[in-house]
Design an enzyme around this catalytic site. Sequence first.
Site, PDB file in Angstrom:
ATOM      1  N   LYS A 192     -46.666 -26.156   7.410  1.00 44.56           N
ATOM      2  CA  LYS A 192     -47.533 -26.590   8.501  1.00 44.56           C
ATOM      3  C   LYS A 192     -47.209 -28.021   8.884  1.00 44.56           C
ATOM      4  O   LYS A 192     -47.421 -28.938   8.090  1.00 44.56           O
ATOM      5  CB  LYS A 192     -49.017 -26.517   8.126  1.00 44.56           C
ATOM      6  CG  LYS A 192     -49.934 -26.706   9.356  1.00 44.56           C
ATOM      7  CD  LYS A 192     -51.357 -27.063   9.001  1.00 44.56           C
ATOM      8  CE  LYS A 192     -51.556 -28.546   8.885  1.00 44.56           C
ATOM      9  NZ  LYS A 192     -51.440 -29.271  10.187  1.00 44.56           N
ATOM     10  N   SER A 245     -52.454 -38.463   3.650  1.00 53.69           N
ATOM     11  CA  SER A 245     -53.440 -39.432   3.183  1.00 53.69           C
ATOM     12  C   SER A 245     -53.984 -39.059   1.815  1.00 53.69           C
ATOM     13  O   SER A 245     -53.972 -37.891   1.398  1.00 53.69           O
ATOM     14  CB  SER A 245     -54.596 -39.526   4.179  1.00 53.69           C
ATOM     15  OG  SER A 245     -55.401 -38.352   4.112  1.00 53.69           O
ATOM     16  N   GLY A 249     -55.089 -35.464   0.296  1.00 54.76           N
ATOM     17  CA  GLY A 249     -54.437 -35.087  -0.951  1.00 54.76           C
ATOM     18  C   GLY A 249     -55.430 -34.654  -2.008  1.00 54.76           C
ATOM     19  O   GLY A 249     -55.177 -33.724  -2.796  1.00 54.76           O
ATOM     20  N   GLU A 266     -47.522 -36.757  -2.152  1.00 56.71           N
ATOM     21  CA  GLU A 266     -47.143 -38.141  -1.846  1.00 56.71           C
ATOM     22  C   GLU A 266     -48.220 -38.675  -0.919  1.00 56.71           C
ATOM     23  O   GLU A 266     -48.355 -38.226   0.218  1.00 56.71           O
ATOM     24  CB  GLU A 266     -45.746 -38.195  -1.203  1.00 56.71           C
ATOM     25  CG  GLU A 266     -45.156 -39.594  -1.200  1.00 56.71           C
ATOM     26  CD  GLU A 266     -45.652 -40.421  -0.023  1.00 56.71           C
ATOM     27  OE1 GLU A 266     -46.610 -41.211  -0.207  1.00 56.71           O
ATOM     28  OE2 GLU A 266     -45.081 -40.276   1.052  1.00 56.71           O
ATOM     29  N   CYS A 301     -45.477 -44.665   4.727  1.00 53.76           N
ATOM     30  CA  CYS A 301     -46.115 -44.690   3.415  1.00 53.76           C
ATOM     31  C   CYS A 301     -45.567 -45.801   2.527  1.00 53.76           C
ATOM     32  O   CYS A 301     -46.294 -46.393   1.733  1.00 53.76           O
ATOM     33  CB  CYS A 301     -45.945 -43.341   2.731  1.00 53.76           C
ATOM     34  SG  CYS A 301     -44.230 -42.815   2.544  1.00 53.76           S
ATOM     35  N   GLU A 401     -54.892 -48.899   2.770  1.00 52.25           N
ATOM     36  CA  GLU A 401     -53.671 -48.590   3.500  1.00 52.25           C
ATOM     37  C   GLU A 401     -54.005 -48.559   4.995  1.00 52.25           C
ATOM     38  O   GLU A 401     -54.636 -47.625   5.485  1.00 52.25           O
ATOM     39  CB  GLU A 401     -53.091 -47.249   3.057  1.00 52.25           C
ATOM     40  CG  GLU A 401     -51.747 -46.962   3.690  1.00 52.25           C
ATOM     41  CD  GLU A 401     -51.164 -45.624   3.265  1.00 52.25           C
ATOM     42  OE1 GLU A 401     -49.933 -45.534   3.129  1.00 52.25           O
ATOM     43  OE2 GLU A 401     -51.946 -44.677   3.070  1.00 52.25           O
TER      44      GLU A 401
END
Length: 501
Positions: A192, A245, A249, A266, A301, A401
């Site tokens: 996806k 994100s 996650g 990740e 990232c 972040e």
Amino acid sequence: MVASIQPHRDELGLGDGRMLIDGDWVAAADEATWSHRHPATGEQVAAFPVATPADVDRAVKAARRAFDEGPWPRSRANERMRVLRTIANLVREHAGELLSLQALDNSVPLSFGEIYAMSSDFVADVFDHHAGWADKLAGETLPPFQGGDHMVLTLREPVGVVGAVIPWNAPLVLFAQKVAPALAAGCTIVLKPSEYATFAVLRLAQLIAEVLPDGVLNVVTGPGDPTGQALISHPMVDKLSFTGSRAVGQKVMVAAAAGCKRVSLELGGKSPSVVFADADIGTAAAVTMGTVTLGLSGQVCAAQTRALVHRDAVEEFLATAELIGTMVSYGNPFDPEVTSAPLINARQLDRVLGLIARGQEEGARLVCGGSRADGDLAAGNFVAPTLFADVSNDMSIAREEIFGPVLSVIPFGDEEEAVRLANDTDYGLAATVWTSDVRRAMRMTKAIRAGTVGVNGYQLEPNSPFGGFRQSGLGREGGRAAIESYTELKTVLLPFTDEMM
């Protein structure tokens, strides 16, 4: 006003997208679609299906059949190698088209596609690299501990059906980093893409589908809910691979727990660039500010958005970083003079501006930027390159972040303090150490808790493991670690009896 992207869409012949399920290109069961709008101009690019849970179920069942009954998991290693190298060549042949579609997706400038880590060459090299692993997925023989005439050996077998979810910022690279090792190991896949970067992925999938059996690669499109949620929670998926994100996650981990699915994650970072006074300060400042403001505008990232700078070098660092900020050029991603992308959508724009305001409220000194671009750029999600000084590591702009063109400069006094600040984060994805002292460089690389540490520079390689410590995720992409994560390890006990001879 930024020039329209419509002529480029028309030149590419881009129409509404379809999903790939069991070798067929199909609409959603309920014919629902998502209208994609370009982040630099606000124009509608095209639409694609919003996969329902029923569509996802069809895709997963197709992948399940292809794994349980089809030829791909049982193909010889040299056949998988041949196919992956064919895919690499197809990527190189269609390099310009793929990067243009990516620019229509997320407005990453074509000029940035010349950077190796964002290039079609990198994507092709990932497939080439994993092709080389297909015939090296070896087990081992072990000496038996107990008496008796027998052998103990291990085998590596494909993990099964992989559910892969990729973000919008580097769709081609991340497609390759998940699909290539999965294919090399003999898995089947349901992927996806992000609803904000779909068309480049669909075209790459179309190229790949031509050389794979039906059902080995399936692509479902749409937002996280309902499409992504249906994929990560499907009981027939054996492994989930997600990049995105931390919040999402965590949802992937919860979904995986119900079926004890294998997981690779990740989840981003808040990475430090550690600059000592004996370094080339100008280069360190230029590279650090450049990676935050050029190309994807900090929407990476591994972006090193915390500059930990020795107090003796702070003023020189700030001066050069501010100068780099003035070199950024925004606009149409097809313009060769444009260096940097807008933020992906209005929601992200509001979030970045909110964090910038909070940084000022918490006492950081705004050196430059900090506002939304206006005038000719007003229709896009552009934020001026932003530099903060006098930042402490407990401020929001040093903890969260941001995923935007914002660099926070945090001073330190000695090596011990630099290590403490570097590791004082929830994340642990990447770092760079800038120094002319090789012994210090090695001390710092060993002390910093991050998945990848560069010395006087930072770059990605298709054959090196990439991933993070702490809340930056689980597992690695690239290298032997990546392909082994798409396998299961089986132990075989082989007796030497008369019946076996």
